[in-house]
Design a protein around this motif. Structure first.
Motif, short mmCIF file in Angstrom:
data_model
loop_
_atom_site.label_atom_id
_atom_site.label_comp_id
_atom_site.label_asym_id
_atom_site.label_seq_id
_atom_site.Cartn_x
_atom_site.Cartn_y
_atom_site.Cartn_z
N ALA A 178 1.03 -14.25 68.73
CA ALA A 178 -0.07 -15.09 68.24
C ALA A 178 -1.32 -14.24 68.03
O ALA A 178 -1.49 -13.21 68.68
CB ALA A 178 -0.36 -16.20 69.24
N THR A 179 -2.16 -14.69 67.11
CA THR A 179 -3.41 -13.97 66.90
C THR A 179 -4.39 -14.32 68.01
O THR A 179 -4.19 -15.29 68.75
CB THR A 179 -4.06 -14.37 65.56
N ALA A 180 -5.44 -13.52 68.12
CA ALA A 180 -6.44 -13.77 69.16
C ALA A 180 -7.05 -15.16 69.02
O ALA A 180 -7.29 -15.85 70.01
CB ALA A 180 -7.53 -12.71 69.11
N GLU A 181 -7.27 -15.58 67.77
CA GLU A 181 -7.88 -16.90 67.53
C GLU A 181 -6.92 -18.01 67.95
O GLU A 181 -7.34 -19.00 68.55
CB GLU A 181 -8.23 -17.10 66.05
N GLN A 182 -5.65 -17.84 67.61
CA GLN A 182 -4.67 -18.86 67.98
C GLN A 182 -4.60 -19.01 69.49
O GLN A 182 -4.57 -20.11 70.03
CB GLN A 182 -3.30 -18.48 67.42
N LYS A 183 -4.56 -17.86 70.14
CA LYS A 183 -4.50 -17.84 71.60
C LYS A 183 -5.70 -18.53 72.22
O LYS A 183 -5.57 -19.39 73.09
CB LYS A 183 -4.54 -16.38 72.05
N GLU A 184 -6.85 -18.11 71.75
CA GLU A 184 -8.12 -18.64 72.24
C GLU A 184 -8.15 -20.16 72.12
O GLU A 184 -8.46 -20.87 73.06
CB GLU A 184 -9.25 -18.00 71.42
N HIS A 185 -7.80 -20.62 70.92
CA HIS A 185 -7.85 -22.05 70.66
C HIS A 185 -6.85 -22.80 71.54
O HIS A 185 -7.18 -23.80 72.16
CB HIS A 185 -7.55 -22.34 69.19
N PHE A 186 -5.64 -22.29 71.59
CA PHE A 186 -4.60 -23.01 72.33
C PHE A 186 -4.84 -22.99 73.83
O PHE A 186 -4.80 -24.03 74.50
CB PHE A 186 -3.22 -22.41 72.01
N LEU A 187 -5.10 -21.81 74.36
CA LEU A 187 -5.23 -21.69 75.81
C LEU A 187 -6.53 -22.27 76.33
O LEU A 187 -6.57 -22.87 77.40
CB LEU A 187 -5.12 -20.22 76.23
N LYS A 188 -7.60 -22.08 75.58
CA LYS A 188 -8.91 -22.51 76.11
C LYS A 188 -9.31 -23.90 75.70
O LYS A 188 -10.11 -24.54 76.36
CB LYS A 188 -10.00 -21.52 75.70
N GLU A 189 -8.77 -24.36 74.56
CA GLU A 189 -9.17 -25.70 74.15
C GLU A 189 -8.06 -26.71 74.31
O GLU A 189 -8.22 -27.73 74.96
CB GLU A 189 -9.67 -25.67 72.70
N HIS A 190 -6.92 -26.39 73.73
CA HIS A 190 -5.85 -27.40 73.77
C HIS A 190 -5.32 -27.65 75.17
O HIS A 190 -5.19 -28.80 75.59
CB HIS A 190 -4.71 -27.01 72.83
N LEU A 191 -5.06 -26.60 75.90
CA LEU A 191 -4.49 -26.79 77.24
C LEU A 191 -5.44 -27.51 78.19
O LEU A 191 -5.01 -28.15 79.14
CB LEU A 191 -4.08 -25.45 77.86
N GLU A 192 -6.72 -27.42 77.90
CA GLU A 192 -7.71 -28.08 78.74
C GLU A 192 -7.60 -29.60 78.67
O GLU A 192 -7.99 -30.32 79.58
CB GLU A 192 -9.13 -27.69 78.29
N GLU A 193 -7.08 -30.07 77.53
CA GLU A 193 -7.09 -31.52 77.34
C GLU A 193 -5.71 -32.12 77.16
O GLU A 193 -5.57 -33.32 77.05
CB GLU A 193 -7.95 -31.85 76.12
N CYS A 194 -4.70 -31.28 77.13
CA CYS A 194 -3.37 -31.79 76.83
C CYS A 194 -2.42 -31.54 78.02
O CYS A 194 -1.97 -30.42 78.23
CB CYS A 194 -2.86 -31.13 75.56
N MET A 195 -2.16 -32.57 78.78
CA MET A 195 -1.35 -32.46 79.98
C MET A 195 0.06 -31.94 79.75
O MET A 195 0.50 -31.01 80.43
CB MET A 195 -1.36 -33.80 80.72
N PRO A 196 0.84 -32.52 78.81
CA PRO A 196 2.21 -32.01 78.62
C PRO A 196 2.25 -30.54 78.22
O PRO A 196 3.13 -29.81 78.66
CB PRO A 196 2.78 -32.90 77.52
N CYS A 197 1.29 -30.10 77.42
CA CYS A 197 1.29 -28.71 76.99
C CYS A 197 0.86 -27.80 78.13
O CYS A 197 1.37 -26.68 78.27
CB CYS A 197 0.38 -28.53 75.78
#
Ligand SMILES: [Zn+2]
Length: 83
Positions: A23-42
């Motif tokens: 994954a690119t740095a942006e993809q990582k950043e977005h997924f790990l720092k934003e999505h995982l913060e709000e998405c329980m199953p992920c």
């Protein structure tokens, strides 16, 4: 935190990309720092995958017995739902 992910499929693919280091740095950043913060199953899936990969690495093999993988999954899920 959301209990359901609206795009689980894409999330799972992204998760694999990140763990494979593709994954690119942006993809990582977005997924790990934003999505995982709000998405329980992920969040759960991510930690599950990390635990399994770490275990496979320490065992030095590419395929763990299914039983072992299932055991780990159960344990990780229990731990996550406790916290
Ligand atoms: Zn998600």
């Amino acid at each position: 935190m959301k209990q359901d992910c609206s795009n689980k499929r894409e999330c799972l693919e992204m998760l694999q990309l990140i763990l494979d280091g593709e994954a690119t740095a942006e993809q990582k950043e977005h997924f790990l720092k934003e999505h995982l913060e709000e998405c329980m199953p992920c969040y759960k899936n991510y930690h599950l995958e990390v635990a399994i990969r770490q275990l496979l690495k320490t065992k030095c093999c590419h395929e763990a017995p299914q039983q072992l993988v299932d055991d780990i999954k159960t344990k990780v899920i229990q731990n996550l739902s406790r916290s």
